[in-house]
Design a protein around this motif. Structure first.
Motif, PDB file in Angstrom:
ATOM      1  N   HIS A 190      44.374  41.675  40.647  1.00  0.00           N
ATOM      2  CA  HIS A 190      44.930  42.151  39.220  1.00  0.00           C
ATOM      3  C   HIS A 190      46.068  41.508  38.865  1.00  0.00           C
ATOM      4  O   HIS A 190      46.916  40.620  39.854  1.00  0.00           O
ATOM      5  N   GLU A 227      43.080  50.700  36.737  1.00  0.00           N
ATOM      6  CA  GLU A 227      43.277  50.402  38.158  1.00  0.00           C
ATOM      7  C   GLU A 227      44.579  50.680  38.906  1.00  0.00           C
ATOM      8  O   GLU A 227      45.609  50.142  38.070  1.00  0.00           O
ATOM      9  N   ILE A 253      37.445  46.644  46.982  1.00  0.00           N
ATOM     10  CA  ILE A 253      38.267  47.260  45.755  1.00  0.00           C
ATOM     11  C   ILE A 253      37.347  48.454  45.190  1.00  0.00           C
ATOM     12  O   ILE A 253      36.326  48.183  44.825  1.00  0.00           O
ATOM     13  N   HIS A 286      34.503  42.457  36.187  1.00  0.00           N
ATOM     14  CA  HIS A 286      35.734  42.591  36.967  1.00  0.00           C
ATOM     15  C   HIS A 286      35.628  42.688  38.628  1.00  0.00           C
ATOM     16  O   HIS A 286      36.241  42.007  39.349  1.00  0.00           O
ATOM     17  N   HIS A 306      36.907  40.214  41.947  1.00  0.00           N
ATOM     18  CA  HIS A 306      37.529  40.603  42.848  1.00  0.00           C
ATOM     19  C   HIS A 306      36.691  39.884  44.215  1.00  0.00           C
ATOM     20  O   HIS A 306      37.262  39.346  44.871  1.00  0.00           O
TER      21      HIS A 306
END
Ligand SMILES: [Zn+2]
Length: 286
Positions: free
Chosen positions: A248, A40, A28, A238, A242
């Motif tokens: 998300h 994003e 990602i 963040h 992932h």
């Protein structure tokens, strides 16, 4: 001010063992657009379930493509993260098994990581340690720093590199790098990250290793801004979210929301998602 971020997903499957395992890599990207907010854009989730035809890489079954199973695997989870103080279902997983349980790392073995810090901005090691500590606390996953590495990020990293790392799954690779080395960081991307899933036959999948790339020039600029450290810390968490398996969400108060207005860190949904990942199965079989 806006600091949009976007992400892309790469996926690949291939056979690894006679018993028909599969590896699915999820990467990602985090894009930076130069201002104080970031955002994003979601790729089609189907990219995870249906690997792109162009990057499916079938290979002959080779037992040497996997290490001996169960290395450092304990009988019980190594950590016991506290249940989040506030209940929330505002989280989403990047991948789930057929029974709906999220794909995560085995909580019964440490997650080793190495850092290619050749170009790391001054002071960033402390930020990275803080980000890892927060994710470790929330998941119960025990991170072990194996030190520095000269390994460079590549699009399809081998999850088992015996010559470099011995008879084990390769450690999580965290790289301070540039778009020249990691083309996925081209343009406004400031970071990419993801993990590789592994399964035996059609059994449950678990992550076995991952990679996280940070754009040194852009993050160096960000660190020079007022409050920049907090944003970098949020970006690291963040992306580690992932790596752990979080996707998300549409809830703007969560750190896993695609557009983060303030670097407030992990919120209730993020924490509940990470807590659920802490009950991923132990895997003496891989
Ligand atoms: Zn993201």
């Amino acid at each position: 001010m806006n600091r949009p971020k976007h992400r892309g997903v790469r996926a690949a499957t291939r056979s690894l063992l006679v018993v028909a395992s599969a590896v699915l890599a999820v990467v990602i990207g985090l894009f930076l657009h130069g201002n104080a907010r970031f955002k994003e854009l979601l790729p089609p989730f189907s990219a995870l379930a249906s690997p792109q035809p162009g990057i499916v890489q079938p290979s002959p079954p080779r037992a040497e493509n996997a290490p001996p199973p169960g290395r450092e695997e304990a009988d019980a989870p190594l950590g016991s993260p506290p249940a989040p103080a506030v209940a929330s279902d505002s989280y989403k997983f990047l991948a789930t098994n057929d029974d709906g349980t999220p794909v995560g790392y085995s909580p019964c073995r440490p997650l080793h990581y190495v850092v290619n810090s050749a170009t790391a901005p001054p002071g960033s090691d402390a930020l990275l340690s803080t980000a890892i500590e927060k994710i470790s606390t929330a998941t119960g996953i025990s991170f072990v720093n194996d030190g520095s590495t000269d390994e460079l990020p590549v699009p399809h990293r081998e999850p088992y590199q015996r010559a470099k790392y011995g008879d084990r799954w390769a450690p999580l690779l965290i790289s301070w790098t540039t778009p020249d080395v990691a083309p996925a960081l081209a343009g406004n991307v400031i970071g990419t990250g993801g993990s590789t899933m592994y399964s035996l036959n059609k059994g449950p999948k678990s992550y076995i290793t991952g990679s996280l790339e940070l754009d040194t020039p852009q993050i160096t600029e960000l660190l020079a801004e007022q409050g920049g450290k907090d944003y970098v810390l949020a970006v690291m968490q963040h992306e580690l979210g992932h790596v752990m398996g979080l996707d998300h969400v549409d809830d703007p108060v969560q750190l896993m929301y695609p557009e983060i207005g303030a670097p407030d860190g992990l919120a209730a949904g993020d924490l509940n998602g990470l807590y659920r990942l802490s009950s991923a199965p132990c895997r003496k079989d891989i």
